[in-house]
Write an enzyme that holds these catalytic residues in place. Structure first.
Site, PDB file in Angstrom:
ATOM      1  N   ILE A  14       0.834  -1.206   0.000  1.00 56.74           N
ATOM      2  CA  ILE A  14       0.000   0.000   0.000  1.00 56.74           C
ATOM      3  C   ILE A  14       0.868   1.255   0.000  1.00 56.74           C
ATOM      4  CG2 ILE A  14      -1.786   1.285   1.242  1.00 56.74           C
ATOM      5  CD1 ILE A  14      -2.965  -1.366   2.097  1.00 56.74           C
ATOM      6  N   ASP A  15       2.018   1.209   0.660  1.00 54.21           N
ATOM      7  CA  ASP A  15       2.969   2.317   0.541  1.00 54.21           C
ATOM      8  C   ASP A  15       3.306   2.564  -0.922  1.00 54.21           C
ATOM      9  OD1 ASP A  15       3.282   3.156   3.152  1.00 54.21           O
ATOM     10  OD2 ASP A  15       5.028   1.897   3.551  1.00 54.21           O
ATOM     11  N   PHE A  16       3.624   1.487  -1.637  1.00 53.07           N
ATOM     12  CA  PHE A  16       4.001   1.637  -3.045  1.00 53.07           C
ATOM     13  C   PHE A  16       2.814   2.083  -3.898  1.00 53.07           C
ATOM     14  CE2 PHE A  16       7.387  -1.668  -1.997  1.00 53.07           C
ATOM     15  CZ  PHE A  16       8.382  -0.718  -1.882  1.00 53.07           C
TER      16      PHE A  16
END
Length: 389
Positions: free
Chosen positions: A170-172
């Site tokens: 989700i960061d990416f």
């Protein structure tokens, strides 16, 4: 052509990933970090995570997403710091401002879109937060967002506990949304001359990927279709990881023609029957099918099976380690690099898409505050002012 300049109040991973991609395009990226504190762990907390690579503030977890960048330290809690921010934006003709701090802090830090727009009317502004400006005090961390967005409910064995993805997905995803929407904003600005405000909610960005599961809630599907299923596919049978005599192999049968090819291989004729000719029929016997295939594959080496599958045009792949992935010619030919101050080459992931004009070797990740004086001088701040600050 003018070089784009990105000024980014960033930490952790989601936004550094986005600006890392801008750096790969040849944009100038200047990251802002907080001024020193009493703890001795100054700036981005990710500087102090992992193995010590260079100095205490450039450890292994920090290096890759921050190569090719500059970094400055500003205290945006003070009037002086906020004034310096405005001077930098104006004098360096900053095109893009990014941040990934709590939205409740935007105005007090002088980094909200309206404030920066008054300095540079055509600026593109992008922020990442857990759930967007409507939820200004909720922090966003990838593992928590994987839990909240249903990703953990979808990951793991059917009879096991929910699990995290092996990468901070989700960061990416959030970083890539900033990247894509800023590029869209730049394209629109070429026509309109107007900047824009972009708010990326990690939760909403993650939920946008629930295409194969969320709509099923309205189709009266069995709950097994919207929950964990291990390495199986919820719709196509058989898709799974199977044991070999020397490792594991992943096999994906995506249609009835591929099933016919599989059962046409001498080793696998024993798993065929009339019920299994269709995907619907294979759903009825999915448990026994996986067991039957595993009994066959466990008798042969991975390479023997790959030879059979590839000859029959059946999608398959070995389960590889990260080192094996890096050593694949299809990857090793495209990896990017950086070099430590001691001269050691560090291999980084490849570009997402190849391009003849993309740079593939980057300067090493900057030391905390390394470029503060130089950037301030460029913004017209005198040496006397810098000493006072």
């Amino acid at each position: 052509m003018k070089q784009r300049t990105v000024l980014s109040l960033e930490q952790a991973l989601s936004l550094p990933h986005a600006t890392y991609r801008f750096m790969q395009l040849g944009y100038r990226v200047i990251r802002i970090e907080s001024t020193p504190n009493k703890s001795g762990f100054n700036g981005d907390p990710n500087r102090y995570i992992g193995q010590n690579v260079v100095d205490n503030d450039r450890r292994s977890y920090f290096i890759a997403p921050n190569v090719g960048k500059e970094t400055i330290a500003l205290n945006l809690k003070t009037d002086e710091g906020r004034d310096l921010l405005k001077r930098i934006i104006k004098e360096l003709d900053v095109d893009i401002f990014c941040c990934n701090t709590l939205p409740s802090r935007y105005e007090s830090m002088g980094i909200d879109y309206q404030t920066l727009k008054s300095v540079k009317p055509d600026i593109l502004w992008a922020g990442i937060s857990a759930m967007g400006p409507e939820y200004p005090n909720i922090p966003g961390y990838d593992p928590a967002m994987q839990a909240m967005s249903g990703y953990m409910e979808l990951t793991g064995e059917a009879d096991g506990p929910p699990m995290l993805s092996g990468i901070p997905i989700i960061d990416f995803k959030a970083g890539d949304e900033v990247y894509a929407n800023v590029l869209l904003g730049l394209l629109e600005k070429e026509e309109s001359g107007v900047g824009r405000e972009i708010n990326v909610s990690m939760l909403q960005a993650a939920a946008s990927w629930l295409t194969t599961t969320l709509p099923l809630l309205d189709f009266d599907c069995d709950y097994s279709e919207v929950s964990r299923c291990g390495n199986e596919h919820r719709k196509f049978i058989p898709v799974n990881t199977y044991p070999t005599s020397d490792g594991f192999i992943f096999v994906a049968i995506g249609n009835d023609v591929q099933w016919q090819r599989l059962t046409g291989i001498d080793k696998f004729t024993c798993i065929a029957n009339d019920v299994r000719k269709s995907n619907d029929g294979r759903h009825k016997e999915r448990t026994s099918i996986h067991s039957d295939i595993a009994k066959v594959t466990s008798q042969y080496t991975m390479q023997e099976l790959r030879n059979d599958f590839e000859q029959s045009k059946i999608p398959c792949a070995p389960i590889q380690t990260i080192e094996q992935v890096r050593n694949m010619k299809a990857i090793s030919d495209h990896v990017t690099t950086t070099t430590t101050p001691a001269g050691k080459t560090v291999h980084l992931p490849p570009l997402a898409v190849n391009g003849d004009d993309f740079v593939k070797d980057y300067t090493f990740a900057p030391k905390y505050g390394e470029n503060t004086s130089a950037v301030l001088e460029e913004a017209g701040v005198t040496a006397e002012e810098i000493n006072q600050l």
